[in-house]
Design a protein around this motif. Sequence first.
Motif, PDB file in Angstrom:
ATOM      1  N   ILE A  75      94.859  30.258  -7.138  1.00 24.15           N
ATOM      2  CA  ILE A  75      94.232  31.140  -6.140  1.00 24.15           C
ATOM      3  C   ILE A  75      93.194  32.035  -6.815  1.00 24.15           C
ATOM      4  O   ILE A  75      92.096  32.249  -6.295  1.00 24.15           O
ATOM      5  CB  ILE A  75      95.316  31.976  -5.421  1.00 24.15           C
ATOM      6  N   CYS A  78      90.062  30.233  -7.153  1.00 25.34           N
ATOM      7  CA  CYS A  78      89.599  29.509  -5.965  1.00 25.34           C
ATOM      8  C   CYS A  78      88.305  30.095  -5.384  1.00 25.34           C
ATOM      9  O   CYS A  78      88.160  31.312  -5.244  1.00 25.34           O
ATOM     10  CB  CYS A  78      90.697  29.542  -4.890  1.00 25.34           C
ATOM     11  N   LYS A  79      87.382  29.204  -5.044  1.00 25.53           N
ATOM     12  CA  LYS A  79      86.156  29.595  -4.338  1.00 25.53           C
ATOM     13  C   LYS A  79      85.913  28.613  -3.185  1.00 25.53           C
ATOM     14  O   LYS A  79      84.778  28.260  -2.889  1.00 25.53           O
ATOM     15  CB  LYS A  79      84.981  29.605  -5.302  1.00 25.53           C
ATOM     16  N   ALA A  80      87.022  28.213  -2.569  1.00 25.87           N
ATOM     17  CA  ALA A  80      86.926  27.175  -1.548  1.00 25.87           C
ATOM     18  C   ALA A  80      86.345  27.659  -0.233  1.00 25.87           C
ATOM     19  O   ALA A  80      85.967  26.849   0.613  1.00 25.87           O
ATOM     20  CB  ALA A  80      88.306  26.564  -1.303  1.00 25.87           C
ATOM     21  N   CYS A  81      86.308  28.972  -0.031  1.00 27.90           N
ATOM     22  CA  CYS A  81      85.669  29.482   1.190  1.00 27.90           C
ATOM     23  C   CYS A  81      84.853  30.722   0.849  1.00 27.90           C
ATOM     24  O   CYS A  81      84.938  31.264  -0.254  1.00 27.90           O
ATOM     25  CB  CYS A  81      86.688  29.753   2.295  1.00 27.90           C
ATOM     26  N   LEU A  83      85.133  33.733   1.549  1.00 22.28           N
ATOM     27  CA  LEU A  83      85.830  34.989   1.275  1.00 22.28           C
ATOM     28  C   LEU A  83      85.890  35.291  -0.227  1.00 22.28           C
ATOM     29  O   LEU A  83      86.055  36.440  -0.622  1.00 22.28           O
ATOM     30  CB  LEU A  83      87.247  34.955   1.856  1.00 22.28           C
ATOM     31  N   ALA A  84      85.728  34.277  -1.039  1.00 18.20           N
ATOM     32  CA  ALA A  84      85.773  34.492  -2.493  1.00 18.20           C
ATOM     33  C   ALA A  84      84.671  35.448  -2.935  1.00 18.20           C
ATOM     34  O   ALA A  84      84.871  36.258  -3.854  1.00 18.20           O
ATOM     35  CB  ALA A  84      85.647  33.158  -3.220  1.00 18.20           C
ATOM     36  N   ARG A  87      85.608  39.349  -2.432  1.00 12.12           N
ATOM     37  CA  ARG A  87      86.888  39.915  -2.870  1.00 12.12           C
ATOM     38  C   ARG A  87      86.739  40.711  -4.166  1.00 12.12           C
ATOM     39  O   ARG A  87      85.876  40.411  -4.997  1.00 12.12           O
ATOM     40  CB  ARG A  87      87.912  38.792  -3.082  1.00 12.12           C
ATOM     41  N   VAL A 147      95.419  34.005   4.473  1.00 17.08           N
ATOM     42  CA  VAL A 147      94.332  33.890   3.485  1.00 17.08           C
ATOM     43  C   VAL A 147      94.576  34.890   2.364  1.00 17.08           C
ATOM     44  O   VAL A 147      95.139  35.964   2.580  1.00 17.08           O
ATOM     45  CB  VAL A 147      92.930  34.106   4.111  1.00 17.08           C
ATOM     46  N   LYS A 148      94.164  34.528   1.184  1.00 21.21           N
ATOM     47  CA  LYS A 148      94.487  35.311  -0.005  1.00 21.21           C
ATOM     48  C   LYS A 148      93.352  36.215  -0.457  1.00 21.21           C
ATOM     49  O   LYS A 148      93.477  36.922  -1.457  1.00 21.21           O
ATOM     50  CB  LYS A 148      94.867  34.378  -1.158  1.00 21.21           C
ATOM     51  N   CYS A 149      92.241  36.200   0.274  1.00 22.94           N
ATOM     52  CA  CYS A 149      91.101  37.057  -0.054  1.00 22.94           C
ATOM     53  C   CYS A 149      90.737  37.881   1.181  1.00 22.94           C
ATOM     54  O   CYS A 149      90.868  37.404   2.312  1.00 22.94           O
ATOM     55  CB  CYS A 149      89.892  36.227  -0.477  1.00 22.94           C
ATOM     56  N   ALA A 164      91.107  26.402   4.851  1.00 20.45           N
ATOM     57  CA  ALA A 164      90.836  26.211   3.422  1.00 20.45           C
ATOM     58  C   ALA A 164      91.973  26.751   2.569  1.00 20.45           C
ATOM     59  O   ALA A 164      92.256  26.241   1.484  1.00 20.45           O
ATOM     60  CB  ALA A 164      89.517  26.910   3.057  1.00 20.45           C
ATOM     61  N   CYS A 165      92.614  27.786   3.051  1.00 19.58           N
ATOM     62  CA  CYS A 165      93.664  28.463   2.265  1.00 19.58           C
ATOM     63  C   CYS A 165      95.063  27.916   2.572  1.00 19.58           C
ATOM     64  O   CYS A 165      96.026  28.295   1.917  1.00 19.58           O
ATOM     65  CB  CYS A 165      93.618  29.961   2.553  1.00 19.58           C
ATOM     66  N   PHE A 168      97.545  26.509  -0.069  1.00 27.10           N
ATOM     67  CA  PHE A 168      98.229  27.487  -0.922  1.00 27.10           C
ATOM     68  C   PHE A 168      99.488  28.009  -0.227  1.00 27.10           C
ATOM     69  O   PHE A 168     100.546  28.159  -0.840  1.00 27.10           O
ATOM     70  CB  PHE A 168      97.297  28.654  -1.256  1.00 27.10           C
TER      71      PHE A 168
END
Length: 252
Positions: A75, A78-81, A83-84, A87, A147-149, A164-165, A168
């Motif tokens: 995580i 991660c830069k899959a969306c 939101l990265a 953050r 989501v983690k971000c 995307a998240c 995880f």
Amino acid sequence: MDISAALQAWMLELDSFSIDMVPRFADRPVPSQVLSVMSTHSAESMRSSEAQQGAPFAEAPVDRAAALQCIAQEIAACKACDLAAGRTRVVPGQGSAHARMLFVGEAPGAEEDRTGDAFVGEAGQLLTRMIGAMGLQREQVFITNVVKCRPPENRDPLEHEAAACRAFLLRQLASVNPEVVVALGAHATRSLLQHDGPLSAMRGRVHDVGRMKVVATYHPSYLIRMPSMKRAAWEDLKLALSLLKPAAKPTA
Ligand code: SF4
């Protein structure tokens, strides 16, 4: 926080909204076995859940803490969306790797983005009191988000961001393999149940997701804005608590 203090605080909140239904154990000391049993865990695998949900783990890993740490490291990178980009820190979630109850919220807020911990702001304090009222401590459960971000301006996570998240989240569920999952709010409910219905139609009952039981309820942020809904949320939490095996329930 001391359980008795947390329980008392939550009960005072309930009292302040004229809530008269109280679980049988609520006014009694929480026995020590409640604390110890929450860190024991069923050896049941999530095979059927994973097949249904597409989770990558065939069964719960032997070293759950290591598995969670591995996911947290992924995580962090991660830069899959989108939101990265906004953050400060990722917020993978935290708690017991052997938790029998797991809470899923929506997204990190400002305080979570600053600290890297889930549910540490005002809503987090209310969640702590809700968990305490169930006779548990935060350290005994696992808490994470869809989501983690942090989304910008604290907006809701968008559908493609949640998608995307989601891998995880599923891997965290597979790693902890809880007996009961409490979905906090519409976004968590939608992500876990893959259902577009309104939260009002999904709460108040038990949903089977593989071997896990999922109970949907209101997000603590909503309860802060709409305290009259605490009564319904408390009913949901009692339902979630009732799903734990008898040995895990607070006893008289
Ligand atoms: S929200 Fe999830 S998918 Fe998007 S960048 Fe953060 S960790 Fe990756």
